[in-house]
Design an enzyme around this catalytic site. Structure first.
Site, PDB file in Angstrom:
ATOM      1  N   ASN A  49      -2.127  13.597   3.976  1.00  0.00           N
ATOM      2  CA  ASN A  49      -3.000  14.199   4.997  1.00  0.00           C
ATOM      3  C   ASN A  49      -2.593  13.922   6.434  1.00  0.00           C
ATOM      4  O   ASN A  49      -3.433  14.013   7.324  1.00  0.00           O
ATOM      5  CB  ASN A  49      -4.461  13.752   4.805  1.00  0.00           C
ATOM      6  CG  ASN A  49      -4.985  14.114   3.443  1.00  0.00           C
ATOM      7  OD1 ASN A  49      -4.869  15.265   3.040  1.00  0.00           O
ATOM      8  ND2 ASN A  49      -5.525  13.141   2.710  1.00  0.00           N
ATOM      9  N   ASP A  79       2.172   2.982   3.226  1.00  0.00           N
ATOM     10  CA  ASP A  79       1.297   4.139   2.994  1.00  0.00           C
ATOM     11  C   ASP A  79       2.084   5.383   2.568  1.00  0.00           C
ATOM     12  O   ASP A  79       1.536   6.485   2.541  1.00  0.00           O
ATOM     13  CB  ASP A  79       0.406   4.452   4.213  1.00  0.00           C
ATOM     14  CG  ASP A  79      -0.664   5.479   3.867  1.00  0.00           C
ATOM     15  OD1 ASP A  79      -1.219   5.412   2.757  1.00  0.00           O
ATOM     16  OD2 ASP A  79      -0.923   6.381   4.694  1.00  0.00           O
ATOM     17  N   HIS A 107       0.852  -1.200   0.000  1.00  0.00           N
ATOM     18  CA  HIS A 107       0.000   0.000   0.000  1.00  0.00           C
ATOM     19  C   HIS A 107       0.880   1.238   0.000  1.00  0.00           C
ATOM     20  O   HIS A 107       1.471   1.616   1.019  1.00  0.00           O
ATOM     21  CB  HIS A 107      -0.946   0.042   1.211  1.00  0.00           C
ATOM     22  CG  HIS A 107      -1.896   1.214   1.151  1.00  0.00           C
ATOM     23  ND1 HIS A 107      -3.203   1.097   0.724  1.00  0.00           N
ATOM     24  CD2 HIS A 107      -1.718   2.519   1.431  1.00  0.00           C
ATOM     25  CE1 HIS A 107      -3.794   2.290   0.756  1.00  0.00           C
ATOM     26  NE2 HIS A 107      -2.906   3.164   1.195  1.00  0.00           N
ATOM     27  N   HIS A 131       1.482   5.122  -2.580  1.00  0.00           N
ATOM     28  CA  HIS A 131       0.901   5.993  -3.610  1.00  0.00           C
ATOM     29  C   HIS A 131       2.003   6.734  -4.366  1.00  0.00           C
ATOM     30  O   HIS A 131       3.130   6.838  -3.877  1.00  0.00           O
ATOM     31  CB  HIS A 131       0.005   7.062  -2.970  1.00  0.00           C
ATOM     32  CG  HIS A 131      -0.983   6.574  -1.971  1.00  0.00           C
ATOM     33  ND1 HIS A 131      -2.164   5.951  -2.315  1.00  0.00           N
ATOM     34  CD2 HIS A 131      -0.983   6.610  -0.610  1.00  0.00           C
ATOM     35  CE1 HIS A 131      -2.843   5.646  -1.218  1.00  0.00           C
ATOM     36  NE2 HIS A 131      -2.147   6.024  -0.166  1.00  0.00           N
TER      37      HIS A 131
END
Ligand SMILES: O=C(O)c1cc(C(=O)O)oc(=O)c1
Length: 296
Positions: free
Chosen positions: A257, A252, A32, A34
Protein backbone atom coordinates in the site's frame (compact mmCIF):
# COMPACT_ATOMS: atom_id res chain seq x y z
CA UNK A 1 -1.00 -17.87 -13.94
CA UNK A 2 -2.57 -16.07 -11.00
CA UNK A 3 -6.27 -15.31 -11.16
CA UNK A 4 -5.60 -12.11 -9.28
CA UNK A 5 -5.14 -8.71 -10.84
CA UNK A 6 -3.27 -6.31 -8.60
CA UNK A 7 -4.87 -2.98 -7.75
CA UNK A 8 -4.53 -0.40 -10.51
CA UNK A 9 -2.47 1.92 -8.31
CA UNK A 10 -0.38 -0.88 -6.77
CA UNK A 11 3.35 -0.18 -6.48
CA UNK A 12 5.54 -3.28 -6.87
CA UNK A 13 8.50 -3.89 -4.59
CA UNK A 14 11.83 -2.41 -5.69
CA UNK A 15 13.42 -4.66 -8.37
CA UNK A 16 17.02 -3.56 -7.76
CA UNK A 17 17.62 -2.04 -4.32
CA UNK A 18 21.01 -0.46 -3.65
CA UNK A 19 23.69 -2.26 -1.68
CA UNK A 20 23.61 -0.72 1.81
CA UNK A 21 26.64 1.28 2.94
CA UNK A 22 25.97 0.06 6.47
CA UNK A 23 27.25 -3.48 7.03
CA UNK A 24 24.81 -5.47 9.11
CA UNK A 25 26.28 -7.47 11.99
CA UNK A 26 26.45 -11.22 11.41
CA UNK A 27 23.18 -12.84 12.47
CA UNK A 28 20.94 -9.77 11.92
CA UNK A 29 17.18 -10.36 11.86
CA UNK A 30 14.72 -8.60 9.55
CA UNK A 31 11.89 -8.71 12.11
CA UNK A 32 9.05 -7.34 9.99
CA UNK A 33 8.39 -8.49 6.45
CA UNK A 34 5.62 -10.22 4.54
CA UNK A 35 5.00 -12.70 1.73
CA UNK A 36 2.18 -12.20 -0.79
CA UNK A 37 1.03 -15.43 -2.39
CA UNK A 38 2.04 -16.20 -5.04
CA UNK A 39 -1.67 -15.77 -5.64
CA UNK A 40 -1.90 -18.79 -7.97
CA UNK A 41 -0.61 -21.05 -5.17
CA UNK A 42 -1.90 -19.25 -2.08
CA UNK A 43 -5.01 -17.26 -2.99
CA UNK A 44 -5.58 -13.88 -1.42
CA UNK A 45 -8.47 -13.73 1.05
CA UNK A 46 -11.96 -12.77 -0.16
CA UNK A 47 -12.25 -10.19 2.64
CA UNK A 48 -8.95 -8.44 1.70
CA UNK A 49 -8.86 -4.66 1.30
CA UNK A 50 -6.19 -4.69 -1.42
CA UNK A 51 -4.86 -7.03 -4.09
CA UNK A 52 -1.06 -6.88 -4.28
CA UNK A 53 1.56 -8.12 -6.72
CA UNK A 54 3.11 -11.46 -5.80
CA UNK A 55 6.04 -11.44 -3.35
CA UNK A 56 7.20 -15.00 -2.78
CA UNK A 57 9.32 -16.61 -0.11
CA UNK A 58 12.17 -17.13 -2.58
CA UNK A 59 12.12 -13.45 -3.47
CA UNK A 60 12.22 -12.66 0.26
CA UNK A 61 15.20 -14.97 0.82
CA UNK A 62 16.99 -13.30 -2.13
CA UNK A 63 16.49 -9.88 -0.53
CA UNK A 64 17.62 -11.22 2.86
CA UNK A 65 20.87 -12.51 1.37
CA UNK A 66 21.45 -9.42 -0.77
CA UNK A 67 21.05 -7.00 2.15
CA UNK A 68 23.06 -9.18 4.55
CA UNK A 69 20.38 -10.42 6.95
CA UNK A 70 20.44 -13.95 8.37
CA UNK A 71 16.85 -14.38 9.51
CA UNK A 72 13.32 -13.12 8.97
CA UNK A 73 10.20 -12.66 11.02
CA UNK A 74 7.32 -12.90 8.56
CA UNK A 75 4.15 -11.13 9.61
CA UNK A 76 0.86 -12.32 8.14
CA UNK A 77 -0.27 -9.68 5.65
CA UNK A 78 -3.91 -8.61 5.79
CA UNK A 79 -4.44 -9.55 2.11
CA UNK A 80 -4.28 -13.19 3.27
CA UNK A 81 -6.80 -12.66 6.09
CA UNK A 82 -6.63 -15.52 8.60
CA UNK A 83 -5.46 -18.02 5.97
CA UNK A 84 -1.87 -18.56 7.06
CA UNK A 85 -0.87 -21.07 4.36
CA UNK A 86 1.56 -18.80 2.50
CA UNK A 87 3.19 -17.85 5.80
CA UNK A 88 3.47 -21.46 6.97
CA UNK A 89 4.85 -22.56 3.60
CA UNK A 90 7.55 -19.90 3.87
CA UNK A 91 8.41 -20.93 7.43
CA UNK A 92 8.57 -24.60 6.43
CA UNK A 93 11.04 -23.75 3.65
CA UNK A 94 13.25 -21.46 5.74
CA UNK A 95 15.53 -24.09 7.30
CA UNK A 96 14.59 -22.64 10.67
CA UNK A 97 15.76 -19.16 9.68
CA UNK A 98 12.28 -17.61 9.75
CA UNK A 99 9.64 -17.25 12.41
CA UNK A 100 6.10 -16.04 11.94
CA UNK A 101 3.30 -13.91 13.30
CA UNK A 102 -0.11 -15.25 12.25
CA UNK A 103 -3.64 -13.93 12.07
CA UNK A 104 -6.27 -16.16 13.63
CA UNK A 105 -9.99 -16.08 14.12
CA UNK A 106 -11.65 -17.07 17.35
CA UNK A 107 -12.77 -20.29 15.69
CA UNK A 108 -9.16 -21.50 15.38
CA UNK A 109 -8.76 -24.93 16.99
CA UNK A 110 -6.11 -25.89 19.53
CA UNK A 111 -4.70 -28.34 16.97
CA UNK A 112 -4.38 -25.52 14.40
CA UNK A 113 -2.59 -23.33 16.94
CA UNK A 114 -0.25 -26.19 17.76
CA UNK A 115 0.49 -26.73 14.04
CA UNK A 116 1.26 -23.02 13.64
CA UNK A 117 3.62 -23.26 16.61
CA UNK A 118 5.37 -26.27 15.08
CA UNK A 119 5.87 -24.28 11.87
CA UNK A 120 7.53 -21.44 13.80
CA UNK A 121 4.71 -19.03 14.59
CA UNK A 122 5.32 -17.17 17.84
CA UNK A 123 2.66 -14.48 17.83
CA UNK A 124 -0.65 -13.22 16.49
CA UNK A 125 -1.36 -9.84 14.97
CA UNK A 126 -4.29 -7.65 16.00
CA UNK A 127 -4.86 -4.96 13.42
CA UNK A 128 -6.67 -1.73 14.25
CA UNK A 129 -5.99 0.14 11.00
CA UNK A 130 -9.44 0.60 9.53
CA UNK A 131 -8.34 0.77 5.87
CA UNK A 132 -6.84 -2.74 6.25
CA UNK A 133 -9.37 -4.87 8.12
CA UNK A 134 -12.87 -5.27 9.44
CA UNK A 135 -12.00 -5.08 13.12
CA UNK A 136 -12.80 -7.94 15.47
CA UNK A 137 -14.64 -6.97 18.66
CA UNK A 138 -12.51 -6.53 21.76
CA UNK A 139 -14.03 -9.49 23.60
CA UNK A 140 -13.09 -11.84 20.74
CA UNK A 141 -9.55 -10.48 20.77
CA UNK A 142 -9.39 -10.98 24.53
CA UNK A 143 -10.41 -14.61 24.17
CA UNK A 144 -7.78 -15.18 21.46
CA UNK A 145 -5.19 -13.46 23.66
CA UNK A 146 -5.97 -15.74 26.58
CA UNK A 147 -5.52 -18.82 24.40
CA UNK A 148 -2.26 -17.83 22.74
CA UNK A 149 -0.81 -16.85 26.13
CA UNK A 150 -0.78 -20.57 26.90
CA UNK A 151 1.62 -21.08 23.99
CA UNK A 152 3.88 -18.31 25.31
CA UNK A 153 3.21 -16.32 22.15
CA UNK A 154 3.02 -12.54 21.96
CA UNK A 155 0.60 -10.11 20.33
CA UNK A 156 1.60 -7.68 17.60
CA UNK A 157 -0.61 -4.60 17.38
CA UNK A 158 -0.91 -2.25 14.43
CA UNK A 159 -2.64 1.09 14.91
CA UNK A 160 -2.17 4.73 13.95
CA UNK A 161 -0.95 7.33 16.43
CA UNK A 162 -4.21 9.24 16.73
CA UNK A 163 -6.04 6.05 17.80
CA UNK A 164 -3.85 5.38 20.82
CA UNK A 165 -5.84 7.32 23.47
CA UNK A 166 -8.95 5.30 22.65
CA UNK A 167 -7.14 1.95 22.52
CA UNK A 168 -4.71 2.48 25.41
CA UNK A 169 -6.70 0.68 28.11
CA UNK A 170 -7.44 -2.29 25.89
CA UNK A 171 -3.80 -2.63 24.93
CA UNK A 172 -2.59 -2.55 28.53
CA UNK A 173 -5.19 -5.18 29.47
CA UNK A 174 -3.60 -7.74 27.12
CA UNK A 175 -2.05 -10.65 29.00
CA UNK A 176 1.07 -11.28 26.87
CA UNK A 177 4.12 -9.45 25.62
CA UNK A 178 2.85 -6.85 23.14
CA UNK A 179 4.84 -5.64 20.13
CA UNK A 180 3.80 -2.35 18.51
CA UNK A 181 4.20 -2.16 14.74
CA UNK A 182 6.00 0.82 13.24
CA UNK A 183 6.31 2.85 16.49
CA UNK A 184 2.55 3.28 16.63
CA UNK A 185 2.65 5.33 13.40
CA UNK A 186 3.49 8.74 14.90
CA UNK A 187 2.54 11.94 13.12
CA UNK A 188 6.05 13.31 12.56
CA UNK A 189 4.75 16.78 11.74
CA UNK A 190 4.16 16.99 15.49
CA UNK A 191 7.05 17.45 17.93
CA UNK A 192 8.84 14.39 19.25
CA UNK A 193 8.28 15.75 22.78
CA UNK A 194 4.65 16.68 22.10
CA UNK A 195 1.63 15.05 23.79
CA UNK A 196 0.88 12.49 21.08
CA UNK A 197 4.28 10.80 21.02
CA UNK A 198 4.61 11.28 24.78
CA UNK A 199 1.60 9.02 25.23
CA UNK A 200 3.32 6.32 23.17
CA UNK A 201 6.52 6.68 25.21
CA UNK A 202 4.42 6.47 28.37
CA UNK A 203 2.83 3.26 27.09
CA UNK A 204 6.31 1.82 26.61
CA UNK A 205 7.70 3.14 29.91
CA UNK A 206 4.80 2.13 32.15
CA UNK A 207 4.41 -1.33 30.59
CA UNK A 208 7.67 -3.22 30.52
CA UNK A 209 6.13 -6.04 28.50
CA UNK A 210 5.59 -3.66 25.53
CA UNK A 211 8.06 -3.68 22.66
CA UNK A 212 8.23 -1.48 19.56
CA UNK A 213 9.36 -1.96 15.99
CA UNK A 214 11.32 1.05 14.78
CA UNK A 215 10.32 0.38 11.19
CA UNK A 216 8.61 1.96 8.20
CA UNK A 217 10.24 5.37 7.90
CA UNK A 218 8.95 5.25 4.32
CA UNK A 219 5.34 5.23 5.59
CA UNK A 220 5.80 7.61 8.45
CA UNK A 221 7.99 10.26 6.80
CA UNK A 222 6.58 13.42 5.29
CA UNK A 223 10.04 14.43 4.05
CA UNK A 224 10.32 11.33 1.83
CA UNK A 225 13.20 9.43 0.26
CA UNK A 226 15.01 12.41 -1.27
CA UNK A 227 15.35 13.83 2.24
CA UNK A 228 16.39 10.37 3.49
CA UNK A 229 13.28 10.17 5.69
CA UNK A 230 15.12 12.39 8.13
CA UNK A 231 11.99 13.57 9.96
CA UNK A 232 11.53 10.03 11.33
CA UNK A 233 15.01 9.79 12.88
CA UNK A 234 14.32 11.68 16.16
CA UNK A 235 11.28 9.49 16.85
CA UNK A 236 13.03 6.20 16.15
CA UNK A 237 16.16 7.22 17.98
CA UNK A 238 14.20 8.23 21.08
CA UNK A 239 12.52 4.82 21.19
CA UNK A 240 15.80 2.93 20.67
CA UNK A 241 17.67 4.96 23.29
CA UNK A 242 14.92 4.78 25.91
CA UNK A 243 14.01 1.12 25.41
CA UNK A 244 17.12 -0.55 23.96
CA UNK A 245 16.12 -4.04 25.08
CA UNK A 246 12.59 -3.88 23.65
CA UNK A 247 13.04 -2.71 20.06
CA UNK A 248 13.03 -4.57 16.74
CA UNK A 249 13.82 -3.48 13.18
CA UNK A 250 12.34 -4.70 9.91
CA UNK A 251 12.31 -3.82 6.22
CA UNK A 252 8.51 -4.13 5.85
CA UNK A 253 9.22 -5.66 2.42
CA UNK A 254 7.27 -5.84 0.07
CA UNK A 255 5.86 -2.56 1.43
CA UNK A 256 2.09 -3.00 0.97
CA UNK A 257 0.00 0.00 0.00
CA UNK A 258 2.78 2.48 -0.60
CA UNK A 259 1.24 5.18 -2.78
CA UNK A 260 3.84 7.94 -3.03
CA UNK A 261 6.91 5.86 -3.89
CA UNK A 262 8.47 2.43 -3.43
CA UNK A 263 11.39 2.54 -1.01
CA UNK A 264 14.86 1.26 -1.82
CA UNK A 265 15.47 -1.45 0.78
CA UNK A 266 19.21 -0.68 0.80
CA UNK A 267 18.42 2.92 1.75
CA UNK A 268 16.19 1.66 4.58
CA UNK A 269 19.06 -0.46 5.96
CA UNK A 270 21.25 2.63 5.87
CA UNK A 271 18.88 4.27 8.37
CA UNK A 272 19.71 1.70 11.05
CA UNK A 273 22.85 3.46 12.40
CA UNK A 274 20.88 6.72 12.51
CA UNK A 275 18.21 5.05 14.67
CA UNK A 276 20.69 3.05 16.77
CA UNK A 277 23.95 5.02 16.83
CA UNK A 278 26.22 2.64 18.75
CA UNK A 279 27.41 -0.86 17.98
CA UNK A 280 25.81 -2.09 21.20
CA UNK A 281 22.41 -0.58 20.35
CA UNK A 282 22.64 -2.08 16.87
CA UNK A 283 23.43 -5.52 18.28
CA UNK A 284 20.42 -5.37 20.61
CA UNK A 285 18.10 -4.09 17.88
CA UNK A 286 19.16 -6.52 15.17
CA UNK A 287 20.24 -9.65 17.05
CA UNK A 288 19.75 -9.91 20.83
CA UNK A 289 16.15 -8.67 20.99
CA UNK A 290 14.67 -10.59 18.03
CA UNK A 291 16.58 -13.74 19.00
CA UNK A 292 15.18 -13.55 22.55
CA UNK A 293 11.61 -13.00 21.36
CA UNK A 294 11.53 -15.45 18.45
CA UNK A 295 14.25 -18.07 18.79
CA UNK A 296 14.69 -18.76 22.51
O1 LIG B 1 0.29 0.23 6.30
C1 LIG B 1 -0.02 -0.78 5.61
O2 LIG B 1 -0.73 -0.71 4.59
C2 LIG B 1 0.44 -2.11 6.06
C3 LIG B 1 -0.29 -3.22 5.66
C4 LIG B 1 0.05 -4.44 6.17
C5 LIG B 1 -0.74 -5.63 5.88
O3 LIG B 1 -1.57 -5.56 4.98
O4 LIG B 1 -0.54 -6.62 6.58
O5 LIG B 1 1.11 -4.59 6.99
C6 LIG B 1 1.89 -3.52 7.36
O6 LIG B 1 2.85 -3.73 8.13
C7 LIG B 1 1.55 -2.25 6.88
Amino acid sequence: MSNFVKDADWLDWHPSPSKPNYTLPAGAVDAHCHVFGPGAQFPFAPERKYTPCDASKDQLWALRDYLGFSRNVIVQATCHGADNRALVDALNHSSGMARGVATVKESVSDAELEALHQAGVRGVRFNFVKRLVDALPFDALTRIADRIKELNWHIVIYFEGQELPELYDFFTSLPTTVVVDHMGRPDVSKPVDGPEFKLFLQLMRDNEHFWSKVSCPERISLAGPTQHYQDVIPFARTVVEQFPDRVLWGTDWPHPNMKTHMPDDGQLVDMIPLFAPTVELQRKLLIDNPMRLYWS
